[in-house]
Design an enzyme around this catalytic site. Structure first.
Site, PDB file in Angstrom:
ATOM      1  N   SER A 100     -24.906  49.627 -19.411  1.00 43.92           N
ATOM      2  CA  SER A 100     -26.067  48.760 -19.627  1.00 43.92           C
ATOM      3  C   SER A 100     -25.593  47.319 -19.548  1.00 43.92           C
ATOM      4  O   SER A 100     -24.914  46.833 -20.454  1.00 43.92           O
ATOM      5  CB  SER A 100     -26.704  49.035 -20.995  1.00 43.92           C
ATOM      6  N   LYS A 175     -33.880  49.354 -18.665  1.00 39.02           N
ATOM      7  CA  LYS A 175     -33.033  49.640 -19.834  1.00 39.02           C
ATOM      8  C   LYS A 175     -33.150  48.525 -20.869  1.00 39.02           C
ATOM      9  O   LYS A 175     -33.171  48.786 -22.076  1.00 39.02           O
ATOM     10  CB  LYS A 175     -31.575  49.815 -19.413  1.00 39.02           C
ATOM     11  N   LYS A 243     -25.434  43.134 -27.858  1.00 42.22           N
ATOM     12  CA  LYS A 243     -25.234  42.727 -26.466  1.00 42.22           C
ATOM     13  C   LYS A 243     -26.498  42.940 -25.657  1.00 42.22           C
ATOM     14  O   LYS A 243     -26.934  42.075 -24.889  1.00 42.22           O
ATOM     15  CB  LYS A 243     -24.048  43.499 -25.884  1.00 42.22           C
TER      16      LYS A 243
END
Length: 297
Positions: A100, A175, A243
């Site tokens: 990701s 995502k 993140k």
């Protein structure tokens, strides 16, 4: 299994990567794994896979190369350079990035892959460690239709819901939206549990009935008991969700999209990580709610 896809290189055998690689073995693929720590490679070998000494070694005979590493710089580091994927994979091989990372980085690396004769598909996953173990991940893919079709048998060994959502980078965009929704759900579940506990409610019973109504969700099903038990062994670490929230808030800003609740959720995730809890499962967001409520133990 597609005839042209037999040998799979899997780079990044972490919490998610190792069970995903094992599921590829169960599906009949030849899997060669590489990881920075030798112990994970040994686990794959014990399951019937092959171990590699480097990225270059892992990818040399691969029909499909899968990367599953933490962040954008990690992916770039794996694919670029004289020891990287692009310089050592055979021409025509497929590169599937299950990591990701930032959509713009994906688009840039996908262009470099094509220039190197590699066919890229960005394919980030959702479902956490349980989904990886059970092979029921949701996989959102970006790339060319023909490339997606070619690697789909590989993806089907690891996931259940597998969808091409657009050109290169689109999988990462979806995502990011996934992580936005999940963070908001986890935060509200944490708040609900602290609220219920403050009133002395039977929380197990409460979550049971809430799960049967409109408040029910996969987040409640998978994370509710972990919160009640204060059991935060990582299925997906808070530092990685931190993140990901950086990715979605940055991308939203670039698109001129306002995310009021998302911004608050991102700050609460950041605060939990700043408190030293980045290594916990993202259900550990409960800790910051307890702290803000003066109920931390």
């Amino acid at each position: 299994m597609a005839n042209e896809v037999k040998n799979v290189a899997f780079i990044g055998l972490g919490i998610m990567g190792l069970p995903m690689a094992k599921n590829l073995l169960k599906a009949g693929f030849n899997v060669t794994g590489y990881n920075r720590s030798q112990g994970k490679i040994d686990e794959l070998v014990e399951a019937g896979g092959n171990g590699a000494t480097s990225v270059a070694d892992a990818v040399k005979d691969a029909d499909v190369i899968i990367t599953m590493v933490p962040d954008s710089p990690d992916v770039a580091g794996v694919v670029r350079g004289e020891d990287g994927v692009f310089a050592n994979a055979k021409k025509g091989a497929y590169w599937v990035d299950n990591s990701s990372i930032r959509p713009d980085v994906t688009a840039e690396l996908s262009k470099e892959a094509v220039e190197a004769g590699i066919r890229p598909v960005d394919a980030p996953v959702s479902g956490g460690e349980p989904g990886a173990i059970d092979g029921v991940l949701s996989i959102m893919c970006g790339g060319e239709q023909a490339d997606f079709d070619a690697v789909k048998p590989v993806l089907e060994a690891m996931g259940k819901t597998i969808v091409l959502v657009g050109p290169a980078g689109s999988g990462q965009t979806v995502k990011a939206a996934n992580q936005l929704i999940v963070a908001g759900n986890i935060q509200l579940l944490a708040e609900a549990i602290v609220f219920l506990e403050a009133y002395g409610v039977d929380t197990n019973a409460a979550l049971n009935v809430l799960g049967g109504g409109l408040a029910g969700s996969k987040v409640l099903d998978q994370k509710g008991q972990k919160m009640l038990d204060r059991s935060f062994e990582p299925g997906f670490r808070l530092e990685l969700h931190h993140k990901d929230m950086g990715i979605v808030t940055s991308a939203a800003r670039e698109a001129g999209v306002i995310l009021p609740l998302g911004a608050v959720a991102a700050q609460l995730v950041a605060a939990t990580v700043a408190e030293g809890h980045g290594g916990l499962d993202h259900s550990g967001l409960l800790k910051i709610v307890e702290q803000l409520s003066g109920r931390d133990k």
